[in-house]
Design a protein around this motif. Sequence first.
Motif, PDB file in Angstrom:
ATOM      1  N   LEU A  79      15.898  36.301  39.564  1.00  0.00           N
ATOM      2  CA  LEU A  79      16.267  36.763  40.918  1.00  0.00           C
ATOM      3  C   LEU A  79      17.523  35.972  41.305  1.00  0.00           C
ATOM      4  CD1 LEU A  79      15.359  38.669  43.191  1.00  0.00           C
ATOM      5  CD2 LEU A  79      14.174  36.727  44.217  1.00  0.00           C
ATOM      6  N   THR A  80      18.653  36.568  40.999  1.00  0.00           N
ATOM      7  CA  THR A  80      19.930  35.846  41.119  1.00  0.00           C
ATOM      8  C   THR A  80      20.267  35.469  42.548  1.00  0.00           C
ATOM      9  OG1 THR A  80      21.100  37.981  41.161  1.00  0.00           O
ATOM     10  CG2 THR A  80      20.889  36.859  39.015  1.00  0.00           C
ATOM     11  N   LYS A  81      19.677  36.154  43.540  1.00  0.00           N
ATOM     12  CA  LYS A  81      19.981  35.812  44.925  1.00  0.00           C
ATOM     13  C   LYS A  81      19.191  34.595  45.403  1.00  0.00           C
ATOM     14  CE  LYS A  81      16.628  39.044  46.959  1.00  0.00           C
ATOM     15  NZ  LYS A  81      16.494  40.261  47.792  1.00  0.00           N
ATOM     16  N   GLU A  86       9.391  50.308  49.624  1.00  0.00           N
ATOM     17  CA  GLU A  86       9.563  49.129  50.459  1.00  0.00           C
ATOM     18  C   GLU A  86      10.828  48.373  50.070  1.00  0.00           C
ATOM     19  OE1 GLU A  86       7.166  45.061  51.794  1.00  0.00           O
ATOM     20  OE2 GLU A  86       6.278  46.467  50.380  1.00  0.00           O
ATOM     21  N   TYR A  87      11.068  48.311  48.734  1.00  0.00           N
ATOM     22  CA  TYR A  87      12.275  47.636  48.279  1.00  0.00           C
ATOM     23  C   TYR A  87      12.614  48.087  46.869  1.00  0.00           C
ATOM     24  CZ  TYR A  87       9.127  44.640  45.580  1.00  0.00           C
ATOM     25  OH  TYR A  87       8.175  44.182  44.705  1.00  0.00           O
ATOM     26  N   GLU A  88      13.835  47.904  46.481  1.00  0.00           N
ATOM     27  CA  GLU A  88      14.322  48.100  45.126  1.00  0.00           C
ATOM     28  C   GLU A  88      15.151  46.887  44.763  1.00  0.00           C
ATOM     29  OE1 GLU A  88      16.436  51.700  44.561  1.00  0.00           O
ATOM     30  OE2 GLU A  88      14.711  52.998  45.017  1.00  0.00           O
ATOM     31  N   GLU A  89      14.798  46.251  43.668  1.00  0.00           N
ATOM     32  CA  GLU A  89      15.467  45.013  43.294  1.00  0.00           C
ATOM     33  C   GLU A  89      15.858  45.055  41.820  1.00  0.00           C
ATOM     34  OE1 GLU A  89      17.277  41.761  44.091  1.00  0.00           O
ATOM     35  OE2 GLU A  89      15.793  42.287  45.616  1.00  0.00           O
ATOM     36  N   PRO A  90      17.162  45.149  41.548  1.00  0.00           N
ATOM     37  CA  PRO A  90      17.596  45.121  40.144  1.00  0.00           C
ATOM     38  C   PRO A  90      17.515  43.717  39.589  1.00  0.00           C
ATOM     39  CG  PRO A  90      19.493  45.303  41.584  1.00  0.00           C
ATOM     40  CD  PRO A  90      18.282  45.393  42.476  1.00  0.00           C
ATOM     41  N   VAL A  91      16.995  43.608  38.331  1.00  0.00           N
ATOM     42  CA  VAL A  91      16.907  42.304  37.666  1.00  0.00           C
ATOM     43  C   VAL A  91      17.477  42.453  36.262  1.00  0.00           C
ATOM     44  CG1 VAL A  91      14.901  41.564  38.995  1.00  0.00           C
ATOM     45  CG2 VAL A  91      14.570  42.748  36.802  1.00  0.00           C
ATOM     46  N   ASN A  92      17.815  41.318  35.667  1.00  0.00           N
ATOM     47  CA  ASN A  92      18.368  41.326  34.305  1.00  0.00           C
ATOM     48  C   ASN A  92      17.270  41.377  33.241  1.00  0.00           C
ATOM     49  OD1 ASN A  92      21.414  40.865  34.690  1.00  0.00           O
ATOM     50  ND2 ASN A  92      20.500  39.297  36.005  1.00  0.00           N
ATOM     51  N   TYR A  93      16.184  40.680  33.531  1.00  0.00           N
ATOM     52  CA  TYR A  93      15.104  40.610  32.542  1.00  0.00           C
ATOM     53  C   TYR A  93      13.748  40.813  33.241  1.00  0.00           C
ATOM     54  CZ  TYR A  93      18.865  38.474  29.880  1.00  0.00           C
ATOM     55  OH  TYR A  93      20.067  38.225  29.262  1.00  0.00           O
ATOM     56  N   TRP A  94      12.961  41.660  32.624  1.00  0.00           N
ATOM     57  CA  TRP A  94      11.654  42.003  33.213  1.00  0.00           C
ATOM     58  C   TRP A  94      10.577  41.897  32.134  1.00  0.00           C
ATOM     59  CZ3 TRP A  94       8.428  42.226  36.928  1.00  0.00           C
ATOM     60  CH2 TRP A  94       7.341  43.118  36.943  1.00  0.00           C
ATOM     61  N   MET A  95       9.522  41.103  32.443  1.00  0.00           N
ATOM     62  CA  MET A  95       8.418  40.914  31.494  1.00  0.00           C
ATOM     63  C   MET A  95       7.085  40.981  32.246  1.00  0.00           C
ATOM     64  SD  MET A  95      10.077  37.835  29.200  1.00  0.00           S
ATOM     65  CE  MET A  95      10.949  37.113  30.610  1.00  0.00           C
ATOM     66  N   PRO A  96       6.498  42.183  32.393  1.00  0.00           N
ATOM     67  CA  PRO A  96       5.246  42.344  33.134  1.00  0.00           C
ATOM     68  C   PRO A  96       4.056  41.848  32.313  1.00  0.00           C
ATOM     69  CG  PRO A  96       5.918  44.432  32.215  1.00  0.00           C
ATOM     70  CD  PRO A  96       7.027  43.476  31.892  1.00  0.00           C
ATOM     71  N   PHE A  97       3.045  41.295  32.984  1.00  0.00           N
ATOM     72  CA  PHE A  97       1.840  40.843  32.268  1.00  0.00           C
ATOM     73  C   PHE A  97       0.546  41.152  33.014  1.00  0.00           C
ATOM     74  CE2 PHE A  97       3.255  37.198  34.820  1.00  0.00           C
ATOM     75  CZ  PHE A  97       2.085  36.790  35.446  1.00  0.00           C
ATOM     76  N   THR A 134      12.240  33.321  38.201  1.00  0.00           N
ATOM     77  CA  THR A 134      12.647  32.305  37.228  1.00  0.00           C
ATOM     78  C   THR A 134      14.170  32.222  37.179  1.00  0.00           C
ATOM     79  OG1 THR A 134      10.713  32.915  35.927  1.00  0.00           O
ATOM     80  CG2 THR A 134      12.374  31.555  34.833  1.00  0.00           C
ATOM     81  N   PRO A 135      14.720  31.027  37.053  1.00  0.00           N
ATOM     82  CA  PRO A 135      16.168  30.897  36.888  1.00  0.00           C
ATOM     83  C   PRO A 135      16.656  31.729  35.727  1.00  0.00           C
ATOM     84  CG  PRO A 135      15.206  28.756  37.307  1.00  0.00           C
ATOM     85  CD  PRO A 135      14.053  29.715  37.104  1.00  0.00           C
TER      86      PRO A 135
END
Length: 493
Positions: A450-452, A430-441, A472-473
């Motif tokens: 989400l820089t955009k 459905e989508y692919e979104e690159p992020v700088n930091y990922w912390m799943p819980f 998160t910023p």
Amino acid sequence: MNNKKSSKQKLKNLKKADQRIKKEQRGNNKKKNAKILWGVTGGIATCLLLGYVSLSVYYQERFYPGTEINDQSYGGKKVKAVKEIMKKNSTDYSLTIKEKEDKSEIISGTAIKLQYKDDKSLDKVKDKQNSWLWPIQIFQDKNYTISVEHSYDKASFEQAVNQLVCMQDDYMTLPQDAKVEDDGTTYQIVPEVEGTALDKEKTIEVLKNAVDEGKTEVSLMEEDCYLKPAILQSDEGLVAEAEQLNKITSSQITVNFGSGIETITRDMLKSWLAKGEDGTYTFDVNLVKPVVIGWSEKYNTYGKPRDFQTTGGGTVHLTTGDYGWRVWQDKTTDAIIAALNAGQSGEIEPIWLYKAQTHEGNDINGTYVEISIDQQRMWFYKNGTCLVDTPVVTGNPNKGHGTPKGGVWRLKDKASPFTLVGKKPDGSTEYEEPVNYWMPFNGGIGIHDLTKRNSYGGGIYLTNGSHGCVNTPLDHVRTIYENIEVNTPIIVY
């Protein structure tokens, strides 16, 4: 002169004559003494010969003095007389049976219809006593054992034996093996019990032989007729078993679950034991594990409801999530068994599959992420100090992507950078979104930048919310990422 010479000559002749007479008398005395000696010797020899012959003739039909046959004295008696005695004994015969506990019973010859049979055994014994050799044989051993032949009714004999009290099952006490028993404090060897149960087949055979040999008494103890215990208290295997049991049940171990301590009692150790085919004892994992499971149900806080005091000062009741203490049951069971097998004593800790920060209160101790869905705000505390206080954007509940709340989850992982991939129900992307930091819980839900996105907080999530993650910023998510560790609690309400 001539007369004097004549007188001297006469005197001299008289002396010679006297000497000659004395010499003749001495010779006659010697001959007389020799005759007397020979007479006496001949008389003694004649007496001895007569005595020898007389006794030889006497013992031709009689047994030597001191002769014992089947423990009965028959010295000086004729064979015929002994046979008559044995015949009479058959009529008056009784066999006394000595039993345990100083008991005795009697089988009479009348009861078994006993009759003496002359099988010439006595004659054969007499033949061994050669009467002409009595001076030699009379001093030799004269004890004989013969099988006195009797004729008796077998059916009557069996009936008489089977009617003995000692042969009745109701009066028999079976032997008991020595064994190891617990007296509540230690394992002791309980001695064997001899019992009064007879080996019936052997007893019948012993009594039959006693009757056949004409014995008047037989001891069932001496004849080893009683059944015996197979294991005695001196048995090395039994001693080793008691020693092993006392060793492995003497461990004094406690298990510290943080919020409580469980003591492994001696009764528990006993109940966990299993005896192997080789006779040694081990602790059965299938018996220990249920106890560990019970303890885990008591002390596990994983996913259980808990209260949490929010940054705003209120208290929320959290009922879901996967944060908390959870005992690793298999490994904890193995650790306990290993300690017991090693004979350890003291305190051990369980093996935790999941850990929380503390065993006190709600298990949260100063380091956590707090997310308020209603306020669209997130706080990150480390050791009680707030490092991040930021607005966020959570999942859009109006599109079915609301961020799950009302629980505490543990941080599963950290990744930087990372690409988020969304899947449709059919499995397509459905989508692919690159992020700088990922912390799943919580499954695919996590905290990330989400820089955009230009704005956060307020009611954005209701119209332009995420697919469930906490946007998160960048600066704030970086601070969290650099200071947080896996398993940190994430509180969402």
